[in-house]
Design a protein around this motif. Structure first.
Motif, PDB file in Angstrom:
ATOM      1  N   LEU A  30       0.851  -1.196   0.000  1.00 54.46           N
ATOM      2  CA  LEU A  30       0.000   0.000   0.000  1.00 54.46           C
ATOM      3  C   LEU A  30       0.888   1.247   0.000  1.00 54.46           C
ATOM      4  O   LEU A  30       1.693   1.434   0.912  1.00 54.46           O
ATOM      5  CB  LEU A  30      -0.900  -0.014   1.243  1.00 54.46           C
ATOM      6  CG  LEU A  30      -1.905   1.116   1.414  1.00 54.46           C
ATOM      7  CD1 LEU A  30      -2.887   1.159   0.263  1.00 54.46           C
ATOM      8  CD2 LEU A  30      -2.665   0.962   2.720  1.00 54.46           C
TER       9      LEU A  30
ATOM     10  N   GLY B 122      -1.577   6.356  -0.338  1.00 46.57           N
ATOM     11  CA  GLY B 122      -2.781   5.535  -0.312  1.00 46.57           C
ATOM     12  C   GLY B 122      -3.219   5.203   1.096  1.00 46.57           C
ATOM     13  O   GLY B 122      -4.402   4.969   1.338  1.00 46.57           O
TER      14      GLY B 122
ATOM     15  N   GLU C  84     -12.871  -1.821 -12.417  1.00 47.84           N
ATOM     16  CA  GLU C  84     -11.997  -1.718 -13.594  1.00 47.84           C
ATOM     17  C   GLU C  84     -11.442  -0.294 -13.720  1.00 47.84           C
ATOM     18  O   GLU C  84     -10.271  -0.109 -14.066  1.00 47.84           O
ATOM     19  CB  GLU C  84     -12.760  -2.106 -14.856  1.00 47.84           C
ATOM     20  CG  GLU C  84     -11.861  -2.150 -16.088  1.00 47.84           C
ATOM     21  CD  GLU C  84     -12.620  -2.471 -17.362  1.00 47.84           C
ATOM     22  OE1 GLU C  84     -12.837  -3.651 -17.598  1.00 47.84           O
ATOM     23  OE2 GLU C  84     -12.972  -1.540 -18.098  1.00 47.84           O
ATOM     24  N   ALA C  85     -12.285   0.678 -13.423  1.00 48.10           N
ATOM     25  CA  ALA C  85     -11.820   2.075 -13.487  1.00 48.10           C
ATOM     26  C   ALA C  85     -10.696   2.315 -12.476  1.00 48.10           C
ATOM     27  O   ALA C  85      -9.721   3.009 -12.774  1.00 48.10           O
ATOM     28  CB  ALA C  85     -12.985   3.025 -13.235  1.00 48.10           C
ATOM     29  N   LEU C  86     -10.821   1.742 -11.279  1.00 47.50           N
ATOM     30  CA  LEU C  86      -9.760   1.891 -10.271  1.00 47.50           C
ATOM     31  C   LEU C  86      -8.452   1.285 -10.784  1.00 47.50           C
ATOM     32  O   LEU C  86      -7.392   1.907 -10.692  1.00 47.50           O
ATOM     33  CB  LEU C  86     -10.163   1.183  -8.970  1.00 47.50           C
ATOM     34  CG  LEU C  86     -11.156   1.894  -8.054  1.00 47.50           C
ATOM     35  CD1 LEU C  86     -11.545   0.974  -6.906  1.00 47.50           C
ATOM     36  CD2 LEU C  86     -10.579   3.185  -7.500  1.00 47.50           C
ATOM     37  N   GLU C  87      -8.563   0.078 -11.351  1.00 41.26           N
ATOM     38  CA  GLU C  87      -7.366  -0.571 -11.906  1.00 41.26           C
ATOM     39  C   GLU C  87      -6.766   0.301 -12.999  1.00 41.26           C
ATOM     40  O   GLU C  87      -5.546   0.451 -13.106  1.00 41.26           O
ATOM     41  CB  GLU C  87      -7.738  -1.939 -12.485  1.00 41.26           C
ATOM     42  CG  GLU C  87      -8.078  -2.972 -11.450  1.00 41.26           C
ATOM     43  CD  GLU C  87      -6.965  -3.990 -11.267  1.00 41.26           C
ATOM     44  OE1 GLU C  87      -5.877  -3.794 -11.813  1.00 41.26           O
ATOM     45  OE2 GLU C  87      -7.216  -4.973 -10.545  1.00 41.26           O
ATOM     46  N   GLY C  88      -7.647   0.871 -13.830  1.00 31.29           N
ATOM     47  CA  GLY C  88      -7.185   1.724 -14.929  1.00 31.29           C
ATOM     48  C   GLY C  88      -6.470   2.961 -14.437  1.00 31.29           C
ATOM     49  O   GLY C  88      -5.604   3.508 -15.131  1.00 31.29           O
ATOM     50  N   MET C  89      -6.810   3.425 -13.224  1.00 31.17           N
ATOM     51  CA  MET C  89      -6.149   4.611 -12.647  1.00 31.17           C
ATOM     52  C   MET C  89      -4.876   4.236 -11.912  1.00 31.17           C
ATOM     53  O   MET C  89      -4.219   5.091 -11.327  1.00 31.17           O
ATOM     54  CB  MET C  89      -7.079   5.289 -11.637  1.00 31.17           C
ATOM     55  CG  MET C  89      -8.216   6.051 -12.227  1.00 31.17           C
ATOM     56  SD  MET C  89      -9.080   6.927 -10.913  1.00 31.17           S
ATOM     57  CE  MET C  89     -10.105   5.656 -10.250  1.00 31.17           C
ATOM     58  N   GLY C  90      -4.587   2.932 -11.864  1.00 34.00           N
ATOM     59  CA  GLY C  90      -3.391   2.496 -11.147  1.00 34.00           C
ATOM     60  C   GLY C  90      -3.629   2.305  -9.660  1.00 34.00           C
ATOM     61  O   GLY C  90      -2.691   2.295  -8.866  1.00 34.00           O
ATOM     62  N   ILE C  91      -4.902   2.167  -9.276  1.00 32.71           N
ATOM     63  CA  ILE C  91      -5.225   1.922  -7.866  1.00 32.71           C
ATOM     64  C   ILE C  91      -5.633   0.465  -7.722  1.00 32.71           C
ATOM     65  O   ILE C  91      -6.561   0.006  -8.395  1.00 32.71           O
ATOM     66  CB  ILE C  91      -6.375   2.840  -7.385  1.00 32.71           C
ATOM     67  CG1 ILE C  91      -5.946   4.307  -7.469  1.00 32.71           C
ATOM     68  CG2 ILE C  91      -6.792   2.482  -5.964  1.00 32.71           C
ATOM     69  CD1 ILE C  91      -7.055   5.293  -7.138  1.00 32.71           C
ATOM     70  N   ASP C  92      -4.957  -0.255  -6.849  1.00 29.03           N
ATOM     71  CA  ASP C  92      -5.282  -1.663  -6.621  1.00 29.03           C
ATOM     72  C   ASP C  92      -6.586  -1.748  -5.820  1.00 29.03           C
ATOM     73  O   ASP C  92      -6.663  -1.205  -4.713  1.00 29.03           O
ATOM     74  CB  ASP C  92      -4.130  -2.320  -5.836  1.00 29.03           C
ATOM     75  CG  ASP C  92      -4.270  -3.832  -5.775  1.00 29.03           C
ATOM     76  OD1 ASP C  92      -5.399  -4.320  -5.963  1.00 29.03           O
ATOM     77  OD2 ASP C  92      -3.251  -4.506  -5.545  1.00 29.03           O
ATOM     78  N   PRO C  93      -7.624  -2.409  -6.355  1.00 29.70           N
ATOM     79  CA  PRO C  93      -8.877  -2.526  -5.597  1.00 29.70           C
ATOM     80  C   PRO C  93      -8.689  -3.185  -4.232  1.00 29.70           C
ATOM     81  O   PRO C  93      -9.439  -2.902  -3.305  1.00 29.70           O
ATOM     82  CB  PRO C  93      -9.759  -3.405  -6.501  1.00 29.70           C
ATOM     83  CG  PRO C  93      -9.204  -3.233  -7.866  1.00 29.70           C
ATOM     84  CD  PRO C  93      -7.727  -3.028  -7.690  1.00 29.70           C
TER      85      PRO C  93
ATOM     86  N   HIS D 163      -6.260  -2.542  -2.276  1.00 32.29           N
ATOM     87  CA  HIS D 163      -5.827  -1.450  -1.401  1.00 32.29           C
ATOM     88  C   HIS D 163      -6.984  -0.533  -1.009  1.00 32.29           C
ATOM     89  O   HIS D 163      -7.132  -0.165   0.148  1.00 32.29           O
ATOM     90  CB  HIS D 163      -4.759  -0.604  -2.099  1.00 32.29           C
ATOM     91  CG  HIS D 163      -3.435  -1.289  -2.205  1.00 32.29           C
ATOM     92  ND1 HIS D 163      -2.518  -0.970  -3.171  1.00 32.29           N
ATOM     93  CD2 HIS D 163      -2.887  -2.270  -1.478  1.00 32.29           C
ATOM     94  CE1 HIS D 163      -1.449  -1.743  -3.027  1.00 32.29           C
ATOM     95  NE2 HIS D 163      -1.649  -2.536  -2.007  1.00 32.29           N
ATOM     96  N   TYR D 164      -7.778  -0.170  -2.002  1.00 28.36           N
ATOM     97  CA  TYR D 164      -8.799   0.854  -1.756  1.00 28.36           C
ATOM     98  C   TYR D 164     -10.109   0.271  -1.238  1.00 28.36           C
ATOM     99  O   TYR D 164     -10.757   0.859  -0.369  1.00 28.36           O
ATOM    100  CB  TYR D 164      -9.051   1.654  -3.040  1.00 28.36           C
ATOM    101  CG  TYR D 164     -10.052   2.766  -2.852  1.00 28.36           C
ATOM    102  CD1 TYR D 164      -9.724   3.890  -2.100  1.00 28.36           C
ATOM    103  CD2 TYR D 164     -11.327   2.688  -3.393  1.00 28.36           C
ATOM    104  CE1 TYR D 164     -10.640   4.904  -1.897  1.00 28.36           C
ATOM    105  CE2 TYR D 164     -12.250   3.692  -3.208  1.00 28.36           C
ATOM    106  CZ  TYR D 164     -11.903   4.798  -2.456  1.00 28.36           C
ATOM    107  OH  TYR D 164     -12.819   5.794  -2.255  1.00 28.36           O
TER     108      TYR D 164
END
Lengths: 259, 223
Positions: free
Chosen positions: A36, A40, A134-143, A145-146
């Motif tokens: 993390l 984040g 998918e949008a989170l992954e696309g932004m480089g955020i690991d689901p 983690h968030y």
């Protein structure tokens, strides 16, 4: 002739596969903490606090009412009945073994699984269906983690805290019941505290942690397991609460067997 | 100079009879249109390795994200702006918080700097007055503006837009495209923009340098 065996084999394989996937998901969630990012952590921390607010703080009235009524009824009956055979000493054992050690953690976990486990599964399933994961992954955020990690941590802290609250309220409600049946308050506390051992405390703590892990893992696993159909959301919520409940009972039985 | 986005021998659906290869040149806006069931909507996800094509590969800035380790892939994706179909905004956050999420999660900037950048982005996307709304309370245009602003949070050089103009007025579509292009330079637009969709608003046709149509898995040039 072999068809029933084949069907049973497929069912067992599917079940084991699900169990393996769940174990892998749990492992990934635990290890996700290490990756993390610093920034984040602040964001995930806010989600964590929100989760505790929803899972623990908003469930406090429900836990107080349930613990109070259950303990009052149980101790009220016990003092009366045990009094007839001059065995009121046994209410300490009853309080510690039945309520503090067994029913407290079990009922609290079931309350949280039914209330918050369903909500977590439905929320994450909706996130998945709406394309938010998918949008989170696309932004480089690991689901993980968030979405998952804060709920995982929030569930553990909440279950643990609510179990302590349940047990405290139960002991106090037992005091009221005992007093209503002419038992001295000091005598009641003396009996209860004498029955309470360090082992009971550790068992309660252990159960709180394990139940928290179950409720923090299973609903997220089922919630994120949906594909893209809205009809899967209630199915995920239902599976989450059923799997969590079964897991909680199994673990509870395991604690009894090992204890 | 290597093209920021390259599709190599790509097959969009297992049953598609053809494959295609395509380079999206830097500082250009390129669009592919096609039928809804053509598999076109998956191109952005393939580029970011959010899913895998039946055949072929996609290179972004010369690298294949699908072969990267997970953490490296997550970090690399921050260099690309991605607007998925249906916006993908988180329903429990306001439009402002949605736009700020990638910055707050993925950058070490102090809150004050993030807030400042957020103000600029919200103003550029004409969202300042609606920023407090949750997605469910905002209309489609506002949601699309917020999703695009979020995609541009890290000021990427490459932007992937999936069905960005569906249901928008010509004026809103033109504004979104201008925002995605990020202004003009001597080489063309400041950013490279790749658009997929079923159709493009007529008013935008002369602002999109290259247009293709996907037919049976093969690309036909339209411009």
């Amino acid at each position: 002739m072999t068809a029933p065996i084949s069907t049973a084999g497929r069912a067992v394989t599917r079940w084991l596969s699900q169990l393996g996937a769940l174990a892998r998901f749990f492992g990934n969630t635990v290890f996700a903490w290490r990756s993390l990012p610093g920034a984040g952590r602040r964001v995930a921390g806010r989600v964590f606090v929100n989760q505790i607010w929803f899972t623990a703080v908003q469930a406090i009235p429900l836990v107080i009412v349930l613990a109070g009524i259950l303990s009052f009824l149980l101790i009220n009956q016990a003092v009366r009945e045990l009094g007839r055979i001059n065995s009121t000493e046994l209410i300490g054992t009853l309080m510690v073994v039945a309520i503090v050690r067994e029913l407290g953690p079990l009922l609290t976990a079931l309350i949280v699984a039914g209330r918050s486990g369903t909500a977590i599964a439905a929320e994450l399933a909706t996130n998945q269906v709406m394309g938010e994961v998918e949008a989170l992954e696309g932004m480089g955020i690991d689901p993980l983690h968030y979405l998952v990690l804060p709920r995982f941590g929030g569930a553990i802290v909440s279950v643990f805290g609510l179990i302590i609250l349940f047990d405290l309220v139960a002991i106090l409600a037992g005091l009221v019941a005992a007093s209503a049946n002419d038992m001295n308050s000091l005598r009641y506390f003396e009996i209860v505290l004498r029955s309470l051992t360090l082992r009971d405390t550790w068992l309660t703590v252990g159960k709180g942690l394990v139940f928290g892990v179950i409720i923090g893992t299973v609903p997220s696993f089922h919630g994120l397991g949906v594909r893209r159909a809205a009809t899967e959301v209630p199915i995920a919520a239902s599976r989450a609460v059923v799997t969590s409940t079964v897991g909680i009972f199994l673990v509870s039985a395991l604690f009894v067997a090992l204890g | 100079m290597i093209a920021p986005l390259i599709f190599e021998d790509l097959q969009l659906a297992a049953a598609a009879p053809h494959r295609f290869s395509l380079e999206v040149p830097a500082h250009r806006t390129l669009a592919i249109v096609g039928e809804e069931d053509s598999g076109l909507e998956a191109l952005g996800a393939y580029a970011l390795a959010l899913s895998s094509p039946p055949h072929g590969r996609v290179l972004v800035y010369g690298e294949e994200i699908a072969t990267m380790a997970r953490r490296a892939a997550l970090a690399f994706r921050r260099r690309v702006g991605y607007l998925p179909a249906g916006d993908g905004l988180l329903q429990n956050l306001s439009l402002r918080d949605n736009v700020g999420l990638p910055l707050r999660f993925g950058s070490d900037l102090p809150d004050r700097d993030i807030d400042g950048r957020l103000q600029v982005m919200l103003a550029a996307a004409r969202l300042s007055r609606a920023a407090h709304l949750r997605p469910a309370r905002a209309n489609e245009e506002l949601r699309r503006r917020a999703a695009l602003a979020r995609a541009l949070a890290f000021d990427p050089q490459l932007v992937l837009l999936d069905r960005p103009f569906d249901g928008l007025t010509n004026r809103a579509a033109a504004e979104l495209l201008a925002l995605a292009r990020g202004g003009e330079s001597a080489e063309g637009s400041r950013r490279t923009v790749f658009i997929t969709g079923q159709d493009l608003p007529g008013i935008l046709l002369n602002r999109i340098e290259s247009r293709y149509r996907l037919v049976d898995g093969a690309l036909e040039r339209e411009d």
